[in-house]
Design a protein around this motif. Sequence first.
Motif, PDB file in Angstrom:
ATOM      1  N   ARG A 128       0.816  -1.214   0.000  1.00 45.01           N
ATOM      2  CA  ARG A 128       0.000   0.000   0.000  1.00 45.01           C
ATOM      3  C   ARG A 128       0.851   1.265   0.000  1.00 45.01           C
ATOM      4  O   ARG A 128       0.318   2.370  -0.090  1.00 45.01           O
ATOM      5  CB  ARG A 128      -0.913   0.023   1.230  1.00 45.01           C
ATOM      6  CG  ARG A 128      -2.032  -1.013   1.174  1.00 45.01           C
ATOM      7  CD  ARG A 128      -2.847  -0.981   2.454  1.00 45.01           C
ATOM      8  NE  ARG A 128      -4.102  -1.723   2.283  1.00 45.01           N
ATOM      9  CZ  ARG A 128      -5.273  -1.337   2.746  1.00 45.01           C
ATOM     10  NH1 ARG A 128      -5.373  -0.212   3.421  1.00 45.01           N
ATOM     11  NH2 ARG A 128      -6.356  -2.058   2.554  1.00 45.01           N
ATOM     12  N   GLN A 133      -4.451   3.099   9.481  1.00 47.13           N
ATOM     13  CA  GLN A 133      -3.810   2.437   8.350  1.00 47.13           C
ATOM     14  C   GLN A 133      -3.580   0.962   8.638  1.00 47.13           C
ATOM     15  O   GLN A 133      -3.755   0.106   7.761  1.00 47.13           O
ATOM     16  CB  GLN A 133      -2.485   3.138   8.024  1.00 47.13           C
ATOM     17  CG  GLN A 133      -2.669   4.530   7.437  1.00 47.13           C
ATOM     18  CD  GLN A 133      -1.361   5.292   7.322  1.00 47.13           C
ATOM     19  OE1 GLN A 133      -0.484   5.189   8.188  1.00 47.13           O
ATOM     20  NE2 GLN A 133      -1.225   6.067   6.254  1.00 47.13           N
ATOM     21  N   SER A 175      -7.022  -0.810   8.469  1.00 50.39           N
ATOM     22  CA  SER A 175      -7.462  -0.948   7.087  1.00 50.39           C
ATOM     23  C   SER A 175      -6.741  -2.088   6.388  1.00 50.39           C
ATOM     24  O   SER A 175      -7.351  -2.882   5.650  1.00 50.39           O
ATOM     25  CB  SER A 175      -7.217   0.376   6.349  1.00 50.39           C
ATOM     26  OG  SER A 175      -7.577   0.265   4.989  1.00 50.39           O
ATOM     27  N   ALA A 176      -5.436  -2.206   6.626  1.00 49.78           N
ATOM     28  CA  ALA A 176      -4.665  -3.293   6.009  1.00 49.78           C
ATOM     29  C   ALA A 176      -5.105  -4.654   6.542  1.00 49.78           C
ATOM     30  O   ALA A 176      -5.249  -5.632   5.798  1.00 49.78           O
ATOM     31  CB  ALA A 176      -3.177  -3.071   6.264  1.00 49.78           C
ATOM     32  N   GLU A 230      -8.397  -5.816   5.113  1.00 52.99           N
ATOM     33  CA  GLU A 230      -8.210  -6.399   3.782  1.00 52.99           C
ATOM     34  C   GLU A 230      -7.707  -7.835   3.893  1.00 52.99           C
ATOM     35  O   GLU A 230      -8.155  -8.729   3.160  1.00 52.99           O
ATOM     36  CB  GLU A 230      -7.210  -5.551   2.987  1.00 52.99           C
ATOM     37  CG  GLU A 230      -6.947  -6.075   1.587  1.00 52.99           C
ATOM     38  CD  GLU A 230      -5.881  -5.268   0.864  1.00 52.99           C
ATOM     39  OE1 GLU A 230      -5.220  -5.836  -0.039  1.00 52.99           O
ATOM     40  OE2 GLU A 230      -5.699  -4.083   1.202  1.00 52.99           O
TER      41      GLU A 230
END
Length: 578
Positions: A19, A57, A60-61, A64
């Motif tokens: 990312r 962050q 969010s990772a 996923e």
Amino acid sequence: MGQILLENKTQLGQLLLARGVVNEEQVEKALAEQRDKGHRKLLGELLIEMGCCTDNQIASALAEAYGVPYAQVSPKLCDAKALEVLPRQFLEEHIVLPLFKVHDVLTVAVSEPTNVFLLDEIERISGCRAQVVCSTAKDIKATLQTYLPAANVFVIDDIIDEEGLEEFTLIESITQDISNLEEVAGQSPVVKLVNYLLYNAVRENASDIHIEPGDKRLRVRYRVDGKLYEKMRPPYQMHPAIVSRVKIMAELDIAQRRLPQDGGIHVMVEGRPIDLRVSVMPGTFGEKVVVRVIDPQKILYNLEALGFTYDNLRAFRQVIQSPNGVVLVTGPTGSGKNTTLYAALAELSNEDVNICTVEDPVECNMPGINQFQVNTSVGFAFSTALRSLLRQDPDIIMVGEIRDDATASIAVQAALTGHLVLSTLHTNDAPGAVTRLLDLGVAPYLLSASLKGTLAQRLVRRICSNCKTPYEPPASIRRLVEAEGDVPAYYRGVGCKKCRNTGYAGRIAIHELLIPDEEMSEMINERISTKKLRSKALEKGMLPLYHDGIEKVKAGIVSIEEILRTATIEGPPLSILT
């Protein structure tokens, strides 16, 4: 962030690298830190501590990686009704935030989406199928605190938008015969209107909200900078429901409409607590409601910000630094007396002294200070509280107001036995406090021995800095002002959107400080009249309220009209005093 488990710790690093959130050097450094120091912390936690990325962050990772949605939750993303599906204790213990419920599907934000046991428990308790989104524990906790901050705390951040005002007309069909006021008071338009009024009062720096019924009319007024102005006129049929909504929030009896009632409400506005004091009183056309707005952020804890002149500030600081004695702040209701006392206490507060206050009510919680609220309904009045407080080993005592002879007597006795006592009185000027205490039965010799100083004050409106304009006042006013010295320029506000076309924004205090010297103490002991005591104080250099105001006119802070409206023109010219 919560302890989100990931089998392969390097997988998180790979996700963040892909990312572009971190670089390889940062990942290797965090992994080395983990290996070398035997950290039990997860890779994501170390990266956050190193400042390489944020917890959002990381979440969010990980979302996923687990194949679940990610959401940066906030109060506006959450349906308050969904929180009722799960017990409060469960939400706080497991850091779970119900977002919304559609049919039998409950969408919840969690910080540990892999915790299958937690998901099973959510489904068991709620009776719904759980749909998970991943968020940070910090965001979940902040949103929970907003919606569940404490008992009897109402959150009014999610205020209606301007278009939502149209909904208020829906309630016009309500007749005067409302059979279930509690149910009506909970209807959305009423809740939205009350929230709208409270929110805007805080936003516009209003000190009070007046909800006033009339003959087939209802108006709402705000008091801003000491002046009332009309905010809106809701449909008069809404009045019973609005009053009932306020009563419910303040935990008052909605069935009682013939007697006055007082209560309090705690609300959250933009994430900060606001205290509201509610007074309901029956009138000719129904109950009138007045809500006092107390915003802790608006209370000034710095004496230098209160408008003192340099000499008055220096002298007042010397007075409050006295090891014992009585210090009084006087003025009418709404003149900022308590604000001055709070600022004085903030300056005196340190680890070496025990500061205690007796108030009715406690307007603002101050860290490091012991505050007590009187309760006259159970006999806990100022005098009773003050008498008990003396057994609490205080160094400094603040009494909200000296109202009766018992309180006055105990306050003076406390000052004579080594305590510094600060309090307020309702008098027009500084020397008038002496007469008032004598009228309450304090012996003149005790008062002369204990009184360290009295400060009279008024609040005057500042000129709006946005529309401040020089102008020429009438010749009669110029002669009056310039008797005290030259004025470089006169200013006033012409009115703009920022100040609601009033020309004023905010307020500042004007002061009159009396510090009795030996001669004045002897005059107090002899019960000399207030007029003679005032004349002697002026002779000794006391700056009257009017002259203090003129100094602020010269500085371009206040308009001359505001000083003439607030302070009495009296005393010798300033040139004589100096």
